[in-house]
Design an enzyme around this catalytic site. Structure first.
Site, PDB file in Angstrom:
ATOM      1  CD  GLU A   1      -2.407   3.182  -7.680  1.00 13.02           C
ATOM      2  OE1 GLU A   1      -2.067   2.346  -7.044  1.00 13.02           O
ATOM      3  OE2 GLU A   1      -3.139   3.342  -8.567  1.00 13.02           O
TER       4      GLU A   1
ATOM      5  CG  HIS B   1     -13.698   0.037 -21.181  1.00  8.25           C
ATOM      6  ND1 HIS B   1     -14.331   1.028 -21.903  1.00  8.25           N
ATOM      7  CD2 HIS B   1     -14.425  -1.092 -21.331  1.00  8.25           C
ATOM      8  CE1 HIS B   1     -15.411   0.757 -22.605  1.00  8.25           C
ATOM      9  NE2 HIS B   1     -15.495  -0.632 -22.299  1.00  8.25           N
TER      10      HIS B   1
ATOM     11  CG  HIS C   1      -9.766   2.958 -10.847  1.00  8.11           C
ATOM     12  ND1 HIS C   1      -9.313   2.191  -9.347  1.00  8.11           N
ATOM     13  CD2 HIS C   1     -10.956   3.382 -10.710  1.00  8.11           C
ATOM     14  CE1 HIS C   1     -10.504   2.164  -8.704  1.00  8.11           C
ATOM     15  NE2 HIS C   1     -11.405   2.802  -9.408  1.00  8.11           N
ATOM     16  CD  GLU C   2      -5.090   1.701 -12.502  1.00  4.33           C
ATOM     17  OE1 GLU C   2      -5.968   1.762 -13.428  1.00  4.33           O
ATOM     18  OE2 GLU C   2      -5.289   1.149 -11.251  1.00  4.33           O
TER      19      GLU C   2
ATOM     20  CD  GLU D   1      -5.576  -0.866  -6.064  1.00  2.00           C
ATOM     21  OE1 GLU D   1      -6.446  -1.734  -6.910  1.00  2.00           O
ATOM     22  OE2 GLU D   1      -4.971  -0.045  -6.563  1.00  2.00           O
TER      23      GLU D   1
END
Lengths: 692, 692
Positions: free
Chosen positions: B176, B402, B471-472, B496
């Protein structure tokens, strides 16, 4: 009896000036024999010491922690509160050696406040029983501590002399060592480790590290055991010895990145336990470890059944068959298992363990491979559906084997499906195995994450009403009180090592186990080997079973477990059906137990009363020395006659030269009888007493 | 066209003396533009090189491995076989940017036999497409190699000049980062890393390590991308740069004990890819990465639906609400989510993402805690049962979140129950999250075990017919071909970061993403922010959204994803319903895509044709510079008239001073029209073309 010094009365208005006075607290056991004192030194160190009938057991020994998050050393404290209480209750285990257990102690809980700016509160809770002490650290909820990481626990056990000690090398992966007997100052874990060649996976800690439970015998006749109870959410405690100071310090098992434990307040450590007695027999009957565990979490335990079983297992060890299908000697084929089911049914066994039943054994060990077994795919030559039906018709249950090969991530992913499969097949007992390096890689068999795993297995198994027999798991610490479906574990050198080429199992081994490993809980030792010759099997063994046949029988009494295997092959039992009768008869659940005689490393004689009946069983074993003993029968009800069936070594018996020479004789006895028994070298004796 | 040198014809009777001759093999792309050659040096080293239209792209670069088990260095080989083949086929993706994809390459597979006594065979398979090269290592089944552990991969990429390069620091946990643009010789990952303050978790590799995909532009106008495809059962490849030699070498992500990969023959690495073109636009339309992935494993993909969604998410980022219930600002309460469902239904969105719905957020992040969420327990103020019913009545689906907090062991244990719960609630899309240090502790987001985890999630989700938005997770490598239910991932700096205090998102960021991260697959970037003022929210931000409103619209076209969020709050959309219309209209699945203009770091204009209809959408974006462009519409069908609805920056617009100044105009156009468009600083333009 609790004797907190008068000082306690002023604790709530503790004057600031007093903090420099070195306050001392003490608490004694209900029978006053044990006295534990805690002192707060001028620099803030906190030490405890212990005496037994006035004799020093533990010299002043420090308490404390080092945390890696927050980064702080918790070794200097002010004692800011002290609470005392006592308990005297009895409780009934679901199964076990006795019907009822008394839990009787006096307690002292000291609140230690760290002398740094964080002022972290740690409660040390001491419970002093007649047979020993348990203490643990508790981290209550508090502003300055929520999540924290234990870098090191600094619990010391300083002994008062250079005692004789029974120990095995410290190892994060395994406890399957032979015991060494030395003085504390002579401990040399490296030499002991180097002698061991047959343990599948080791992670040797260092020359000064040993495992708990440690057993010591002092010059003035005290027996001392250092161990732990209620190992939950924490790593296994090994011990580092300082041979000059005769001190042991906790050595927690690290995780993959070197941390020891991840905790969140409120949190607590397991109990650190010190059993003390001037009689060896008392140590063996101690229920201190169990008492320090939490009550059962299983409200309706009616589905939990102690059991005896035979199985597809020793065949593989001796090379007659293989776990893997490839190679043409696959043991767990339908026909062969049927034979075991027939045998179990014929002779009244509850279960048939089947190893090597599922696909994956061609490629299971030593490769740190994650996806080995799926636990639901039988080999094509093993028709499980038909076998479970067949077994059910015969009143026998198959025991399923879940070898994880150490790949625990894989097992956890598949556990629900595996247990559902067991349920569908009507199988209610699982033998788990952890042979191999752990995945998650970098974790150890003894690290906090794995300790959590064993607990998860017990809990999930309970959801499915399954009983667990765990092999290669960490040492048991009385958790079978809390999870009575976790029937037994291995966690020590078991009978399989009778087939190991290098050290095997020495005759004394089984006289040490009850003083060490068995203090924590039942062991699936798998006794009952009836065949002693070396020439019978394909596999070229250089060692052999180093007992007499009668001793193999006696082990069913001296090694308590609610799961007992008759480990040998059907044909070997059928060659000795008269002796086999004892294994058929001996129960696995008891109303009462009397330790008649015991000396670690030398001999043990135990009498046990069958559950719900007035019949007794006795097991007596010796080490490499023959002994002539006289067993007093005062455990029998006075004035009543019992038929004793004695399975003893013949006078010519000797584990080396004549192991299969046994005599079976029956005679009437009563509580006043003294039974003279000859125990051969490496021998034993098993006796059944039936009330007339 | 495949041009294996005549030498190949004698391979089968390769004379021993010839081994010292330095054999060379080469293969060219179907259009002959790319030429890849492989040489076997006199010491046994094997190097490849690559030219594009005669220009050097990759100088001789070595291939090889170091294994830690067996302990051996695989860098000196004899080439013992060479096989060539070619493929020219088309296939249809389940969803995507184009209806049909051509897979056209010439292949050379060289068998390298290691020059040691083990004679280990490694096949290096090169596929040369018109737009680049992919090669991978394959370890066939062989006697001397079954299970093995990769200690290091030694793949080199030596560039032919000190090119301009777009890079982010190498990091085992996160991608990121903002992109840095320098010369290769100027790469300084440490300085770049130190500037970043807002990434939740980092594991910086070192001053010379960068991530792939790497984009370069050469002095003579070539665009080169180095990446990987089909990342399965292997760790993410980072790259170590040698700034003097202008060389990159593979730097695989290690596991907890420092190993890179555990493999078993037959095994293969992911493809190492080199895209090359003299036109930037060609890079953006390359399907090489997808072509190197395996076909879909999902035989009936009818349940997989590209979708647009709104959600309970940006509210939390800007501080209007919280994920956690504690504190009184809980966003995911029944009433609030109902509002989102109403909004989604009113404006035709498919889904409503709800974050912070489940118990655990009070205590979820930063503590390396294993048992945080159970994924099946809603907060007490969130009535999921009633909301799913309500949503269903309105034709909307809730998207479940989740968040694992990095505790993947916990998630894997609970995944079946969690997915069953989703099924029961009629929820068919899950957004997964991995914020926090990974458990198993010591593993990284990019390590082999985690790569396996993401795949397990995709596979298990497919069993339950669930779509995944991760995500991540680690960078995507075209696996959405194989697992088309794995719709999108984050794996880059997404919208974000418009709320991150330090660096935020620069105006150029979105002009670089399609040349780098997006080559691997769709990104859930979450565009559509309509509110630019700093004073509106509780949370004190120091940065802000650095685009115009029109550019936010354009991103729906320039960033392809089958899952697109309209990320802003309902009230912010309702303040600009005219502009919002574009988000309502723009599709997420396309029949065709034309890259009209593109320069990394500067601008991108893309046209896409809606699936099954003759309507087009165009997105054009610029960096911090304003631009006046003319968009040629020759993608439209000649001779037909289309109604263009143009959402463009007003002439006075500027991301800093006037971001909300946009103009919407409609005009008839045809394929010959050149549309003049003004892009503001940080601006963009979105156009809808409807066939009249």
């Amino acid at each position: 009896m609790l004797t907190i010094k008068p000082i306690l009365l002023v604790l709530l208005i503790w004057p600031a000036t007093f903090l420099f006075a070195k306050p001392t607290f003490s608490v004694t056991s209900p029978n006053d024999a044990l006295r534990l004192s805690v002192a707060n030194g001028p620099t803030g160190n906190v030490t405890y010491q212990l005496t037994y009938k006035g004799k020093k057991v533990i010299e002043p020994s420090s308490l404390g922690f080092v945390l890696s998050k927050p980064k702080i050393s918790l070794t200097q404290f002010t004692i800011t509160a002290a609470d005392s209480s006592s308990k005297n209750e009895t409780w009934k285990p679901v199964w076990g050696e006795v019907r009822e257990i008394r839990n009787h102690y006096d307690e002292l809980a000291l609140t230690l406040t760290s002398k740094d700016t964080m002022a972290i509160k740690v409660v040390v809770r001491f419970r002093v029983f007649d047979d020993g002490v348990g203490f643990r650290y508790e981290f209550p909820e508090q502003k300055s501590l929520t999540h924290f990481i234990v870098d090191d626990e600094k619990t010391q056990f300083v002994l008062a002399g250079d005692h004789k000690i029974f120990w095995i090398p410290g190892d994060y992966e395994t406890n399957e060592y032979l015991y060494n007997t030395t003085r504390i100052s002579e401990i040399d874990a490296k030499t002991a480790f180097d002698k061991e060649k047959d343990i599948a996976l080791t992670s040797f800690i260092g020359p000064n590290a040993v495992q708990s439970p440690l057993l010591m015998k002092t010059g003035d006749g005290l027996y001392i055991s250092i161990y732990e109870a209620a190992l939950i959410n924490y790593p296994v405690m090994h011990l580092q010895v300082d041979k000059r100071k005769l001190a042991f310090t906790s050595q927690l098992t690290p995780d993959a990145v070197g941390n020891k434990a991840y905790l969140q307040t409120p949190a607590q450590t397991p109990w650190r336990t010190i059993l003390v007695s001037d009689r060896a027999t008392d140590l063996l009957s101690s229920k201190l470890i169990l008492n320090l565990n939490e009550p059962s979490t299983i409200t309706d335990p009616s589905w939990i059944k102690p059991q005896k079983f035979v199985g597809m297992w020793w065949e593989m060890h001796v090379g007659k068959a293989t776990w893997e299908k490839k190679g043409g000697k696959h043991g767990a084929n339908t026909q062969n298992v049927k034979k075991y089911i027939d045998f179990a049914a014929k002779y009244g066994f509850d279960g048939v363990l089947v190893e090597g039943w599922n696909v994956g054994w061609e490629d299971w060990f030593g490769n740190w491979k994650e996806n080995v077994f799926d636990f639901v795919t039988p080999y094509s030559d093993y028709n499980l559906d038909s076998l479970t039906t067949y077994a059910q018709q015969k009143g026998v249950r198959i025991i399923m084997h879940h070898e994880t090969s150490g790949s625990v991530t894989n097992y956890e992913r598949r556990m629900d499906a595996a247990f559902q499969y067991m349920q569908k097949e009507g199988i209610n007992t699982v033998k788990t195995g952890y042979v191999g390096r752990i995945i998650p890689r970098g974790e150890h068999h003894d690290s906090q994450w794995m300790v959590g795993h064993y607990q998860r297995v017990a809990e999930k198994a309970a959801q499915y009403k399954l009983m667990v027999d765990s092999h290669e798991s960490s040492h048991p610490t009385g958790l079978h009180r809390t999870y009575p479906n976790w029937m037994a574990s291995e966690a020590a050198r078991g009978s399989e090592f009778n087939n190991a080429p290098t050290l095997g199992i020495t005759p004394e081994h089984t006289t040490i186990l009850p003083f060490t490993r068995l203090l924590g809980g039942p062991m699936d030792f798998t006794p009952g080997l009836f065949r002693f010759k070396l020439d019978q099997f394909d596999y070229k063994r250089t060692t052999r079973v180093r007992t007499t046949l009668a001793k193999q029988l006696a082990l069913y009494v001296t090694i308590y477990s609610p799961l007992q295997m008759a480990a040998d092959l059907p044909e070997n039992y059928e060659a000795h059906l008269d002796a086999f009768q004892f294994i058929r008869d001996v129960p696995v659940d008891w109303d009462d137990t009397k330790i008649i005689a015991a000396e670690p490393g030398d001999y043990i004689t135990i009498a046990r009363k069958i559950k719900g009946k007035d019949s007794w069983y006795v097991g007596a074993i010796t080490d490499e020395n023959s002994r002539d003993i006289a067993i007093g029968l005062d455990f029998l009800e006075p004035g009543k006659t019992y038929q004793a069936t004695i399975y003893r070594d013949a006078l010519t018996a000797d584990w080396q030269t004549n192991p299969e020479a046994y005599v079976i004789e029956k005679k009437p006895v009563n509580s006043k009888t003294k039974l003279p028994i000859h125990l051969a070298k490496g021998g034993g004796c098993a006796i059944q007493f039936i009330r007339k």
